[in-house]
Design a protein around this motif. Structure first.
Motif, short mmCIF file in Angstrom:
data_model
loop_
_atom_site.label_atom_id
_atom_site.label_comp_id
_atom_site.label_asym_id
_atom_site.label_seq_id
_atom_site.Cartn_x
_atom_site.Cartn_y
_atom_site.Cartn_z
N THR A 1 45.22 36.09 42.91
CA THR A 1 44.13 36.84 42.28
C THR A 1 42.90 36.00 41.96
O THR A 1 41.92 36.54 41.46
N TRP A 2 42.96 34.71 42.26
CA TRP A 2 41.75 33.89 42.02
C TRP A 2 40.55 34.48 42.73
O TRP A 2 39.45 34.56 42.21
N LYS A 3 40.79 34.88 44.00
CA LYS A 3 39.66 35.37 44.81
C LYS A 3 39.10 36.66 44.25
O LYS A 3 37.94 36.98 44.48
N MET A 4 39.95 37.42 43.51
CA MET A 4 39.44 38.66 42.91
C MET A 4 38.61 38.34 41.67
O MET A 4 37.58 38.96 41.41
N ILE A 5 39.07 37.37 40.88
CA ILE A 5 38.38 37.02 39.64
C ILE A 5 37.05 36.33 39.92
O ILE A 5 36.03 36.65 39.33
N LEU A 6 37.10 35.37 40.84
CA LEU A 6 35.92 34.54 41.08
C LEU A 6 34.86 35.23 41.92
O LEU A 6 33.79 34.66 42.15
N THR A 7 35.16 36.43 42.40
CA THR A 7 34.12 37.19 43.11
C THR A 7 33.58 38.31 42.22
O THR A 7 33.05 39.30 42.71
N ARG A 8 33.76 38.14 40.91
CA ARG A 8 33.11 39.06 39.95
C ARG A 8 31.96 38.31 39.27
O ARG A 8 31.62 37.19 39.67
N SER A 9 31.41 38.91 38.24
CA SER A 9 30.22 38.31 37.61
C SER A 9 30.61 37.27 36.56
O SER A 9 30.24 37.38 35.39
N GLN A 10 31.38 36.29 36.95
CA GLN A 10 31.81 35.24 36.03
C GLN A 10 31.75 33.89 36.71
O GLN A 10 32.19 33.76 37.85
N ARG A 11 31.20 32.92 35.99
CA ARG A 11 31.24 31.55 36.49
C ARG A 11 32.64 30.98 36.25
O ARG A 11 33.38 31.48 35.41
N ARG A 12 32.91 29.92 36.98
CA ARG A 12 34.23 29.28 36.78
C ARG A 12 34.37 28.79 35.34
O ARG A 12 35.44 28.86 34.76
N PHE B 1 39.13 27.29 46.93
CA PHE B 1 40.10 28.38 46.96
C PHE B 1 40.25 28.83 48.41
O PHE B 1 39.60 29.75 48.86
#
Lengths: 333, 427
Positions: free
Chosen positions: B92-103, B265
């Motif tokens: 799910t990293w790819k789902m989280i990091l392709t939203r409006s949030q920086r790492r 990722f």
């Protein structure tokens, strides 16, 4: 939906073309994994409202390229701009309106599809998420399964949920990696219809696939990758014009006579098939006259089936290994 | 970051492991207190363990001691050990990091959620252990760590403070779990990592006589409340432990962030067959680290000495003797003191450092008539002394009587001289 997206969608198509903004501009992208060069000096431009098919066999570098465009990977060389804004380092923020998924969309299996979407909407800071989520689930045909745990979803349902997750971001650029993988024919049709609708609204779409037959109807243009390099790029019309003849199998009441009819016509080649009937290679526009000629000769056609479409032939010729396959400038120089 | 925090809060709340953990924390102290209620045995090896039948506050503190050894590392592991690696497991990293949030927002939100849940579970454990102790045993005064009787009000305050000051070392273990989770991308290692670190720290605390490594053992910081449970309070270990916890938090979270920030990722890695080279490398590095730390435990100033032990044990024994006399109904004048000569030594060569082989011989000089004004009465205690300055002393019944005795009212009570707990300042 944010203000800029709303304004863009209200513009006429001509205005949008005049104010054309590149949704994606990638220049000289290179990504290496140890000794493998997964993406090798790739350039890519995608305008608003354009639907681009990113084609290539497994391992061609499609997913790696998408990961680079999403900022999930750091490019060894080259740059990426999304809506004319450079995608920064690993800690950069993905611009609003950029959505999609790479590989298969993944979710928390212990939560329902709806709760997964709620979490993703929360990450986007989407206000009024309930209505947006209802709408997204409805559009992908999961409205009645939204409360089920994702662990019970089929591959196709997860794929649909992934598209719903992308829709939550009110996309202006949608990048989907094999979006029709695992979908039944009706699902493929629904996704293609959705892509067309979004495209009419000005959404740029980048569709990765290794099956040209599933995306050729919906794409305006194609980029074909092989071993990390762009081996062909152009519009759908250009691809069709360059495509070789289609191949069919034909079963008739008199194969010998049909072979003779084919030999007398230009643009038609027939030979005995290895399994049953004849294999027919025929240029675009020659099929109907040939079928009429066979019928006029009093021969019954019992079956006529498409073996390889022209676009598939083109795809295979571009992506399969063999002499003279690489059409990149360096290779042809 | 707030959005990430909210999503992580929902995910943690929905997870079965978090719910089971909360259930154990709520019910565990009640089960423990109930079992103690219906049996005569006591957890004598744990600090204040012999007092669990005498004061409900002892039950809460015994639970805290256990939590400091194993409970908190388990809480940290379950909450934070899979916080990052679960995103790898579910892809799910790819789902989280392709939203409006920086790492950095994702990292901070996750860490904040783990910290908030750690605090919540700590408060839950505080309340459940305190209520369990008071319900099953009662709010009687408790014998402190220098033999003085502490009132119920003081005990309540100290118990609350003791639990609250455990927050920083708990957060340090949570940070260790975060580091394991980010670095290994493996949920099992993330959960077990803090436990292994806790075990290693407990073993290191048993060896060496130097103070440097012992101070850096964040596992020992869970014991730093001991200085509050004496009539002459000392705060040095508490301050040191808090600073060390902050250092661990900063180091682990800083390391984890650097790893996450630089990470590609690139999808599910192809599993490789583990070769001998990797196993040999891991064993060699682990052995080298253990050897260096083992040697390093002798570095720095010596914190456990015979003089310090004598100075701490003498007044504690005096206080407990006077308490025993009062319990037996004998008149003890206010300000009474015993004349005691104390000699502490180890069976090992040098009389310094933690260990189970300490003995303290107290020679009580009892006044008598005649030419010789004192009748010297020696009592020898076997001492187990820890690197944090806490000790447990036990003497044979022939000298001090049995563990239980009858008080002036004929009731069976704990003999305060049978097992003696105490702590002294090592800072």
């Amino acid at each position: 939906m944010n203000l800029s997206v709303a304004l863009i969608r209200r513009m006429s198509v001509s205005t949008r073309i005049f104010l054309r903004v590149n949704a994606v501009r990638a220049s000289g992208l290179v990504k290496r994994f140890e000794t493998t060069c997964a993406v090798d000096h790739v350039d890519l431009e995608l305008g608003e409202g354009e639907v681009r098919g990113l084609l290539g066999p497994n391992g061609a570098g499609k997913t790696t390229l998408l990961r680079l465009l999403f900022g999930l990977l750091h490019a060894d060389e080259g740059s990426v701009e999304l809506f004319d804004r450079p995608l920064g380092g690993p800690d950069s923020l993905l611009p609003d309106g950029v959505a999609g998924f790479v590989e298969d969309p993944s979710f928390y299996p212990y939560l329902s599809g709806r709760v997964n979407l709620e979490l993703l909407a929360e990450l986007d800071g989407t206000s009024g998420a309930t209505r947006v989520i209802d709408d997204a689930l409805e559009r992908v045909g999961l409205a009645d399964r939204g409360h089920d745990r994702v662990s019970g979803y089929s591959t196709g349902m997860r794929q649909r949920l992934g598209i719903a997750a992308a829709l939550l971001r009110s996309p202006r650029l949608l990048m989907l990696d094999e979006p029709t993988a695992g979908l039944d024919p009706a699902g493929v049709r629904d996704i293609n219809a959705l892509v067309r609708t979004l495209s009419r609204d000005g959404v740029a779409v980048l569709l990765s696939s290794h099956q040209i037959g599933e995306v050729d109807e919906v794409c305006d243009s194609f980029t074909v990758l092989r071993r990390g390099r762009v081996v062909w790029e152009g519009t759908a019309a250009e691809l069709r014009s360059e495509a070789p003849a289609a191949a069919y199998r034909i079963l008739t009441s008199d194969d010998e006579t049909v072979l003779g009819i084919a030999g007398d016509r230009t643009g038609v080649h027939a030979e005995p098939s290895s399994d049953l009937g004849l294999k027919l290679t025929i240029d675009d526009g020659e099929l109907d006259p040939f079928v009429l000629a066979v019928g006029a000769a009093g021969i019954a056609i019992r079956r006529l089936e498409l073996l390889v479409s022209p676009l598939e032939s083109m795809f295979f010729s571009l992506t399969e290994d063999g002499p003279g396959r690489d059409t990149t400038p360096e290779a042809t120089a | 970051m707030n959005n990430v925090f909210r999503t992580e809060r929902r995910k943690l709340t929905a997870q079965l492991s978090t719910r089971i953990l909360a259930l154990v924390i709520v019910t565990g102290p009640f089960l423990f207190a109930a079992v103690l209620k219906f049996q005569s045995g006591v957890p004598g090896d744990t600090l204040l363990g012999v007092w669990v039948h005498s004061s409900g506050f002892a039950i809460s503190l015994v639970v805290l001691s256990f939590a400091g050894q194993w409970g908190f590392p388990i809480i940290a592991g379950v909450l934070a050990g899979d916080l990052f690696s679960s995103e790898d497991r579910y892809g799910t990293w790819k789902m989280i990091l392709t939203r409006s949030q920086r790492r950095r927002d994702v990292f901070a939100g996750k860490v904040l959620a783990a910290a908030a849940f750690s605090l919540a579970l700590l408060l839950l454990a505080t309340i459940s252990s305190l209520v369990a102790g008071l319900v099953f045993t009662g709010a009687q005064p408790l014998v402190g760590l220098n033999g003085m009787l502490l009132s119920a009000g003081d005990c309540l305050l100290f118990v609350l403070i003791a639990w609250i000051v455990s927050l920083l070392p708990l957060l340090a273990f949570t940070s260790i779990a975060v580091l394991f989770s980010v670095a290994t991308r493996n949920g099992i290692l993330g959960v077990l990592g803090p436990l292994l670190v806790a075990l290693a720290m407990q073993l290191l605390a048993l060896i060496g006589k130097g103070g440097i490594v012992h101070v850096l053992l964040v596992g020992s910081a869970f014991d730093d409340w001991h200085g509050l449970l004496t009539s002459q309070r000392f705060y040095g270990p508490l301050i040191e432990g808090s600073l060390v916890s902050v250092v661990w938090i900063a180091a682990c979270l800083g390391g984890a962030w650097l790893i996450l920030r630089r990470r590609d990722f690139a999808g599910t890695p192809v599993p490789r067959r583990p070769g001998w080279a990797t196993a040999v490398r891991v064993v060699a590095v682990s052995a080298a680290v253990i050897a260096v730390l083992g040697v390093a435990t002798n570095w720095g100033p010596v914190t456990i000495t015979a003089q310090r032990l004598q100075r701490a044990f003498t007044p504690t024994f005096t206080n407990l003797t006077l308490l025993q006399q009062r319990q037996l109904g004998r008149a003890v004048p206010r300000g009474a003191k015993l004349n005691i000569l104390t000699t502490c030594q180890r069976r090992a060569a040098s009389n310094v450092g933690p260990g189970d082989d300490w003995t303290c011989t107290l020679t009580v000089l009892i006044p008598q008539a005649g030419a010789n004004p004192f009748n010297p009465t020696p009592v020898t205690y076997d001492m187990s002394v820890k690197s944090n300055g806490c000790y447990k002393a036990e003497a044979p019944p022939a000298f001090v009587g049995n563990q239980l005795m009858r008080d002036a009212h004929g009731q069976e009570v704990v003999n305060p001289l049978y097992t003696i707990y105490g702590c002294f300042d090592t800072s």
